[in-house]
Design a protein around this motif. Structure first.
Motif, mmCIF file in Angstrom:
data_model
loop_
_atom_site.group_PDB
_atom_site.id
_atom_site.type_symbol
_atom_site.label_atom_id
_atom_site.label_comp_id
_atom_site.label_asym_id
_atom_site.label_seq_id
_atom_site.Cartn_x
_atom_site.Cartn_y
_atom_site.Cartn_z
ATOM 1 N N ARG A 294 -50.570 21.131 22.182
ATOM 2 C CA ARG A 294 -51.664 21.680 21.373
ATOM 3 C C ARG A 294 -52.245 22.943 22.011
ATOM 4 O O ARG A 294 -52.606 23.897 21.321
ATOM 5 N N GLU A 295 -52.344 22.948 23.323
ATOM 6 C CA GLU A 295 -52.902 24.122 24.012
ATOM 7 C C GLU A 295 -52.068 25.374 23.778
ATOM 8 O O GLU A 295 -52.599 26.491 23.796
ATOM 9 N N SER A 296 -50.762 25.197 23.579
ATOM 10 C CA SER A 296 -49.876 26.350 23.416
ATOM 11 C C SER A 296 -49.348 26.501 21.997
ATOM 12 O O SER A 296 -48.415 27.270 21.764
ATOM 13 N N GLN A 297 -49.963 25.814 21.019
ATOM 14 C CA GLN A 297 -49.385 25.820 19.678
ATOM 15 C C GLN A 297 -49.438 27.194 19.032
ATOM 16 O O GLN A 297 -48.578 27.516 18.205
ATOM 17 N N GLY A 298 -50.417 28.024 19.419
ATOM 18 C CA GLY A 298 -50.453 29.372 18.857
ATOM 19 C C GLY A 298 -49.178 30.137 19.169
ATOM 20 O O GLY A 298 -48.627 30.849 18.313
ATOM 21 N N GLU A 299 -48.701 29.990 20.394
ATOM 22 C CA GLU A 299 -47.448 30.661 20.775
ATOM 23 C C GLU A 299 -46.265 30.093 20.006
ATOM 24 O O GLU A 299 -45.396 30.842 19.533
ATOM 25 N N TRP A 300 -46.252 28.782 19.850
ATOM 26 C CA TRP A 300 -45.158 28.158 19.105
ATOM 27 C C TRP A 300 -45.149 28.623 17.658
ATOM 28 O O TRP A 300 -44.107 28.973 17.095
ATOM 29 N N LEU A 301 -46.323 28.631 17.038
ATOM 30 C CA LEU A 301 -46.403 29.017 15.628
ATOM 31 C C LEU A 301 -46.057 30.476 15.434
ATOM 32 O O LEU A 301 -45.411 30.855 14.466
#
Length: 305
Positions: A294-301
């Protein structure tokens, strides 16, 4: 002025970036840090802005290691997964002994023994012995696979293809994992403890989680369908080398994947229990895998778009 703590691999690299996390944690506690980095770049300059003393050097250059160690109070030793570990260990042990160091925190892998399943793990065992013989007050953090390592592997296929493509066998395969940040918090606790018992080992596992749960976590957090595709060891090796992994890391990880597939890890096995030391020494419960994603979901998205 208090003598600084020498933190190696301080800029952060391909693994869990424990040296970087540790540097930031110590600086936040007003503990002076001498950050040993391979080169001066934006990462080291950010540490300098936080108050770290930056020393550029090479683990395998004894003179640069001696200069880095001189005048420090303690050492965090974290050598990247590449050739040269035993040479680097010997150089550091010599420099630390000359400088009168009596506290060294050594980062190795969860299984560190003469019969461990990967060549790197067997070298880690020898590295531990060198630090013990040097009489430096060394303790050893034995960390399992970092969340960050898994993420690096998965990012090669998940964002674009919606699939995790790795040689991990069936989705019932269970992996022991830990956050690099949790490992750094334990290291910070050991660096600042009133005293340590030399030779103590600290096995660090943050969670034992099945591949099925990993896939479900990615799907839930990212809000998209995620599948798993089992590939051969040889295909993974070819892809890893093409992406810039060094040969040492590829051989270590290939052996590790085979060992994990064959281990049939039972999450209830006490050998794979979540480490009490993460909270007792690090000061907080271990980060969950879902929290990490969740902490890195912006990068994943962003990469999935």
């Amino acid at each position: 002025m208090a003598r600084p703590v020498l933190v190696t691999s301080a800029a952060g690299g391909r693994q869990g970036k424990t040296g970087r996390h540790l540097s930031e944690m110590l600086l936040a506690r007003k503990i002076p840090v001498r950050a040993f980095v391979h080169r001066i770049d934006d990462r080291s300059e950010r540490l300098r802005a936080l108050g770290a003393e930056i020393v550029e050097g090479d683990f395998l250059d004894i003179r640069s290691v001696q200069r880095a160690v001189q005048g420090t109070s303690a050492i965090y030793f974290a050598y990247p997964v590449q050739d040269g570990l035993l040479d680097a260990t010997t150089a550091m042990a010599l420099a630390a002994r000359e400088a009168g160091i009596t506290r060294l925190v050594n980062l190795v892998m969860l299984q560190s023994s003469p019969d461990a399943p990967t060549p790197r793990m067997r070298q880690n065992y020898l590295s531990e012995q060198v630090f013990e013989w040097a009489n430096l007050g060394a303790v050893h953090i034995r960390a399992t696979v970092f969340y960050e390592n898994l993420a690096s592997l998965v990012r090669q296929s998940l964002p674009a293809q919606g699939a995790v493509r790795l040689p991990w066998g069936s989705q019932s395969t269970v992996l022991p994992l830990v956050a690099g940040e949790d490992v750094a918090r334990v290291a910070a606790g050991l660096m600042t403890a009133p005293s340590l018992i030399a030779g103590t080992t600290y096995p660090l596992i943050g969670t034992t989680i099945s591949l099925k749960e990993i896939i479900a976590t990615f799907a839930r957090v990212l809000g998209r369908s995620v599948t798993y595709e089992d590939i051969s060891d040889e295909e993974w090796k070819r892809q890893a080398l093409a992406r810039g992994f060094n040969q040492h890391a590829v051989e270590h990880l290939s052996s590790l994947w085979r060992a994990i597939r064959g281990a049939a890890i039972d999450p209830s096995d006490p050998h794979y229990a979540v480490a009490d030391a993460i909270e007792a020494i690090g000061g907080a419960p271990p980060k969950t895998f879902e929290s990490f994603v969740r902490e890195s979901q912006g990068e994943w998205l962003a990469k999935s778009a």
